[in-house]
Scaffold this motif. Structure first.
Motif, PDB file in Angstrom:
ATOM      1  N   ARG A 323       0.820  -1.220   0.000  1.00 42.41           N
ATOM      2  CA  ARG A 323       0.000   0.000   0.000  1.00 42.41           C
ATOM      3  C   ARG A 323       0.848   1.262   0.000  1.00 42.41           C
ATOM      4  O   ARG A 323       0.471   2.278  -0.571  1.00 42.41           O
ATOM      5  N   TYR A 324       1.991   1.211   0.679  1.00 44.83           N
ATOM      6  CA  TYR A 324       2.833   2.403   0.838  1.00 44.83           C
ATOM      7  C   TYR A 324       4.051   2.377  -0.087  1.00 44.83           C
ATOM      8  O   TYR A 324       5.009   3.112   0.132  1.00 44.83           O
ATOM      9  N   GLU A 325       3.995   1.569  -1.116  1.00 43.98           N
ATOM     10  CA  GLU A 325       5.163   1.405  -1.987  1.00 43.98           C
ATOM     11  C   GLU A 325       5.615   2.735  -2.590  1.00 43.98           C
ATOM     12  O   GLU A 325       6.809   3.034  -2.617  1.00 43.98           O
ATOM     13  N   ASP A 326       4.690   3.557  -3.048  1.00 44.01           N
ATOM     14  CA  ASP A 326       5.066   4.842  -3.670  1.00 44.01           C
ATOM     15  C   ASP A 326       5.770   5.757  -2.678  1.00 44.01           C
ATOM     16  O   ASP A 326       6.786   6.394  -3.009  1.00 44.01           O
ATOM     17  N   LEU A 327       5.251   5.830  -1.452  1.00 40.71           N
ATOM     18  CA  LEU A 327       5.858   6.674  -0.422  1.00 40.71           C
ATOM     19  C   LEU A 327       7.293   6.246  -0.156  1.00 40.71           C
ATOM     20  O   LEU A 327       8.217   7.077  -0.158  1.00 40.71           O
ATOM     21  N   TYR A 328       7.500   4.962   0.076  1.00 39.97           N
ATOM     22  CA  TYR A 328       8.836   4.495   0.436  1.00 39.97           C
ATOM     23  C   TYR A 328       9.806   4.543  -0.744  1.00 39.97           C
ATOM     24  O   TYR A 328      11.000   4.770  -0.556  1.00 39.97           O
ATOM     25  N   ASN A 329       9.313   4.343  -1.953  1.00 37.85           N
ATOM     26  CA  ASN A 329      10.179   4.520  -3.124  1.00 37.85           C
ATOM     27  C   ASN A 329      10.681   5.956  -3.222  1.00 37.85           C
ATOM     28  O   ASN A 329      11.858   6.206  -3.508  1.00 37.85           O
ATOM     29  N   ASN A 330       9.783   6.909  -2.953  1.00 40.71           N
ATOM     30  CA  ASN A 330      10.162   8.330  -3.012  1.00 40.71           C
ATOM     31  C   ASN A 330      11.151   8.705  -1.915  1.00 40.71           C
ATOM     32  O   ASN A 330      11.941   9.644  -2.077  1.00 40.71           O
ATOM     33  N   GLU A 331      11.126   7.972  -0.807  1.00 41.01           N
ATOM     34  CA  GLU A 331      12.016   8.270   0.325  1.00 41.01           C
ATOM     35  C   GLU A 331      13.318   7.484   0.275  1.00 41.01           C
ATOM     36  O   GLU A 331      14.138   7.596   1.182  1.00 41.01           O
ATOM     37  N   GLY A 332      13.494   6.669  -0.747  1.00 39.19           N
ATOM     38  CA  GLY A 332      14.742   5.922  -0.879  1.00 39.19           C
ATOM     39  C   GLY A 332      14.681   4.500  -0.377  1.00 39.19           C
ATOM     40  O   GLY A 332      15.708   3.832  -0.276  1.00 39.19           O
TER      41      GLY A 332
END
Length: 369
Positions: A323-332
């Motif tokens: 669910r949070y894949e986009d957030l964590y990808n953006n944060e490295g």
């Protein structure tokens, strides 16, 4: 007395909202109440871990106390020509502890050790409302409420407090030194202390940790019960602040509050029973952290592996990462941050259940004849 910043600064949001008959801060209140992190507070520790007694204070009751006390102080000062917004204070109060980990400060200590840096629930509270609600979309709260959440620091007892004269750069706050940018935020810092001091004493009675005769005379002069303590402190704060440019307690009352806080630390928070539960909570959080970090390092974003696991914990952790894949990808894509966010969102009960899953195997199922 007015806030140092223009009113429109406090009402700014990252994303503009359409017109609503509700006020800006009332909309923040409802956004917080409807959020999942707020609902979880009913099963998060205030002082006593995972209490089975419904009369013992949990985190959700605490934030409601803080919200009502803060709004009351605003209304009291407005009677003396102050220009405060009780709805703003109430919203800050509701949201101020959304960043707390399970098992209260024990969880905070354990996560700090595992991260290798200080886990600060005030800072995580802003992260929660900005990024971790609604699968990364956040609650889109006003600046004034977000500022109050990250600067609330109820453990730092001060006699007086005055707002910062410039806008706080919230995204770059990483400690507890920042001062709220509004009087409402300052009031919530006092409300936080007022809310927990008396209530923790009442809960300690229920737990047989202290008895009424243990309470020093100076504390009894403030109040013998939680309601009396709240009333004494709120009235003193309003009377002492009404003709001032800061929020403050009188010299006499501040001295008594210091005595009360020291009593709570010495006789309640550092009681052997509480310390034992605190150690238990820290051990649970540390073991869960190690387990989930190892799971993530092995599985990464192979969601099929999580779904095929026999443990609910693994499957739910996999669903969370997806669910949070986009957030964590953006944060490295930092594994320790992912695991910390997931654990910090747990309730006491969920953490205990997760621990059982990884420690106690499921019973063997036998065929019946």
């Amino acid at each position: 007395m007015k806030n140092p910043l223009p009113e429109e600064e406090y009402k700014k949001r990252e994303r503009e909202k359409d017109y609503s008959p509700r006020s800006d801060y009332f909309r923040d209140q409802t956004a917080i109440i409807h959020s999942m992190p707020f609902r979880r507070l009913k099963h998060k520790t205030q002082v006593f871990f995972s209490p089975e007694n419904d009369h013992v204070c949990t985190r959700i009751e605490h934030v409601l106390h803080v919200a009502t006390i803060g709004a009351t102080i605003c209304k009291g000062l407005n009677d003396f020509a102050w220009e405060l917004n009780p709805e703003m204070a109430y919203a800050i109060g509701l949201g101020h502890d959304l960043g707390h980990a399970p098992f209260g400060h024990a969880g905070e200590n354990a996560l700090s050790r595992k991260l290798g840096k200080k886990f600060i629930h005030e800072v995580h509270g802003l992260r929660t409302v900005d990024k971790l609600c609604y699968n990364g979309k956040g609650l889109n709260l006003t600046y004034g409420v977000r500022d109050g959440i990250i600067t609330h620091n109820g453990e730092d007892l001060q006699q007086e407090l005055k707002p910062a004269e410039k806008t706080n750069d919230l995204e770059n706050i990483n400690d507890r030194k920042a001062i709220p940018s509004s009087y409402e935020g300052c009031i919530i810092r006092f409300a936080d202390v007022i809310a927990y001091l008396g209530r923790d004493i009442e809960d300690a009675y229920l737990a047989n940790i202290i008895k009424p005769e243990d309470i020093p005379k100076e504390i009894k002069e403030v109040g013998a019960k939680n309601g009396q303590i709240i009333d004494s402190l709120v009235v003193d704060l309003i009377k002492t602040s009404k003709n001032s440019d800061c929020i403050k307690l009188s010299d006499e009352m501040f001295e008594k509050v210091e005595t009360l806080q020291n009593f709570n630390y010495n006789r309640i928070y550092n009681h052997p029973t509480i310390l034992n539960y605190r150690r238990m909570g820290e051990n649970i959080i540390e073991e869960l952290f190690d387990y989930l970090l190892d799971k993530y390092n092995n599985n990464g974003k192979d969601y099929k592996k999580y779904k095929e696991s026999e443990l609910d914990l693994d499957r739910q952790f996999g669903n969370y990462i997806e669910r949070y894949e986009d957030l964590y990808n953006n944060e490295g894509d930092i594994p320790k941050v992912i695991v910390c966010d997931y654990i910090a969102g747990m309730t006491d009960n969920y953490a205990l259940n997760a621990m059982k899953q990884i420690k106690i195997p499921k019973p063997i199922s036998f065929n019946s004849k």
